[in-house]
Scaffold this active site. Sequence first.
Site, PDB file in Angstrom:
ATOM      1  N   LYS A   7       0.868  -1.180   0.000  1.00  0.00           N
ATOM      2  CA  LYS A   7       0.000   0.000   0.000  1.00  0.00           C
ATOM      3  C   LYS A   7       0.903   1.228   0.000  1.00  0.00           C
ATOM      4  O   LYS A   7       1.980   1.215   0.619  1.00  0.00           O
ATOM      5  CB  LYS A   7      -0.882  -0.044   1.246  1.00  0.00           C
ATOM      6  CG  LYS A   7      -1.827   1.118   1.448  1.00  0.00           C
ATOM      7  CD  LYS A   7      -2.625   0.872   2.739  1.00  0.00           C
ATOM      8  CE  LYS A   7      -3.500   2.035   3.103  1.00  0.00           C
ATOM      9  NZ  LYS A   7      -4.248   1.777   4.375  1.00  0.00           N
ATOM     10  N   SER A  26      -8.945   1.083   3.476  1.00  0.00           N
ATOM     11  CA  SER A  26      -8.210   1.948   2.581  1.00  0.00           C
ATOM     12  C   SER A  26      -7.191   1.204   1.703  1.00  0.00           C
ATOM     13  O   SER A  26      -6.599   1.804   0.799  1.00  0.00           O
ATOM     14  CB  SER A  26      -7.472   3.026   3.393  1.00  0.00           C
ATOM     15  OG  SER A  26      -6.648   2.424   4.375  1.00  0.00           O
ATOM     16  N   SER A  68      -9.036  -1.584   7.605  1.00  0.00           N
ATOM     17  CA  SER A  68      -8.598  -1.245   6.250  1.00  0.00           C
ATOM     18  C   SER A  68      -7.762  -2.308   5.558  1.00  0.00           C
ATOM     19  O   SER A  68      -7.420  -2.158   4.386  1.00  0.00           O
ATOM     20  CB  SER A  68      -7.828   0.089   6.260  1.00  0.00           C
ATOM     21  OG  SER A  68      -8.701   1.147   6.548  1.00  0.00           O
TER      22      SER A  68
END
Length: 519
Positions: free
Chosen positions: A98, A175, A199
């Site tokens: 990420k 996320s 997330s």
Amino acid sequence: MYAVPDVDEVVAVAKELGIHLSPDEAVKYRKYLVEQLEQLDTFVQARLEEPKPPMVSTAREPGYRPSAEEDPLNAWMWKCRIEGAAEGLLAGKTVSYKDHVAVAGIPMSFGSFALEGFIPDFDATVVTRVLQEGGTIIGKNVMNGLSGGFGTGGAIGDYGRPLNPHDHDHVTGGSSSGSAAAVAAGEVDISFGGDQGGSIRIPAAFSGVVGHKPTFGLLSHFGIGFGSDQSIDYTGPLARSVEDAAATLQATAGYDPYDPRQTRDVPTSIDLLGRLADGVSGLRIGVVEEGFDDAEADVRDLVMAAVDVLAEAGADVSRVSVPEHHTIRAAQAALTGEGALAIFKTGFFGAFARTYYPASVIAAINKLWASQADVLAPRSKLSLIASELSRRNYHGRVYAKAQNVRPTYIKAYDTVLANLDVLVMPTCIMTAPKNQTPGSYLEAVEENLATMNSMGSRNTLPFNYTGHPALALPVGKSSAGLPVSMQLVGRYFDDPLLMRAAYAYQQSTDWDKIIGVQS
């Protein structure tokens, strides 16, 4: 070079701090302030040795931003190739991160156009350990970032919407949106996400992959930032198989001198593979009743069917109640908001710990916050404003209470785990929602703000606050063909037991059908 304040600026800065100076006083203060600024400037520019964290594989190509044709799901921020050691637990595996994880020499945006072009000069610990264990890093993934994002739908954010491989009309969850999409589509074996309220696990659930939030502190958070309270922030692996997730955690977990959040309970290493195939005979599983409240029928039925699979494999199943499971949300919200405000005011990665502070990232984010806070997502702005008002009204009591009552909520889960080994509930009480495109900017703002009250994190958020390990495991598809996920929760540092239970389920099912993406 620093900016020399005039008398008016001294008065204004003091006033922001609640200090009221007369013009005559400010003249006196200014004299000494200029001297201190000179000293600070000399210190900042001095060529003093600053030992840096270790970096493996220093010879790196810069990589590239993939084209739309190469990245049809919009899952990738950057593509690269950094080879790890010839041997190790992750040899032959591809790994991505990420875009809030620092990889030296590779651009890092935190999901915001405002940070375009920023390149960190150090590796996060999970990068170093992946390379030491033979993994090959192939890129960074799109995320819901500082400027918002599209993992939960809406139309506010930078870098576009990652598409759910199972149905492009539905969201991936955030996320760690790009990470989940890339893993589910088979574009990478393993991706490290970030989890502040679900997330990792929510996009894992919506995208039909394994996602693990480790016990708090087990996996180093050094070199990873999201602007959230450090006591509820985690990183962990997403993968298509339990064995890949287990190998990744074993390869990267353990004590790290660069992570001041870790306690003396964190071991130097942890064995997740040694007993992975030992099965669940005699394992005591508790089905948490509150975790099924308001769940969609397909979700409830498929999770209970998965529990039946574990029971048939030898687990002892019972139902339990944890009333605090719903009330914990208020405490987490109080902690998250004021914690984020503290980070906003003190600087990215916080302060006060004796550790290495990555100056390049801190400076980049602080410049953004100082001059372009308007680029933050509406829900982030709302949280900061509400927290500032909270500080003014309660003078720190809200944050203090949110930290101080944590043991009460931990005890609620530990009490039932004293007689059980694993707790089970849906990861999310719904399948991936359909993406909605707002008709106007104000509608988009409203939708973004409304995600503050989303029930998608109802079952995931509690364990960011308590610190228990929690694993999202796909268990089938709804009648609409969307993934459904079961969450396994265990005692502190019982991550290997969660992996063992998950692996037993995987081995008892048609796993390829469960995780498969319809073409």
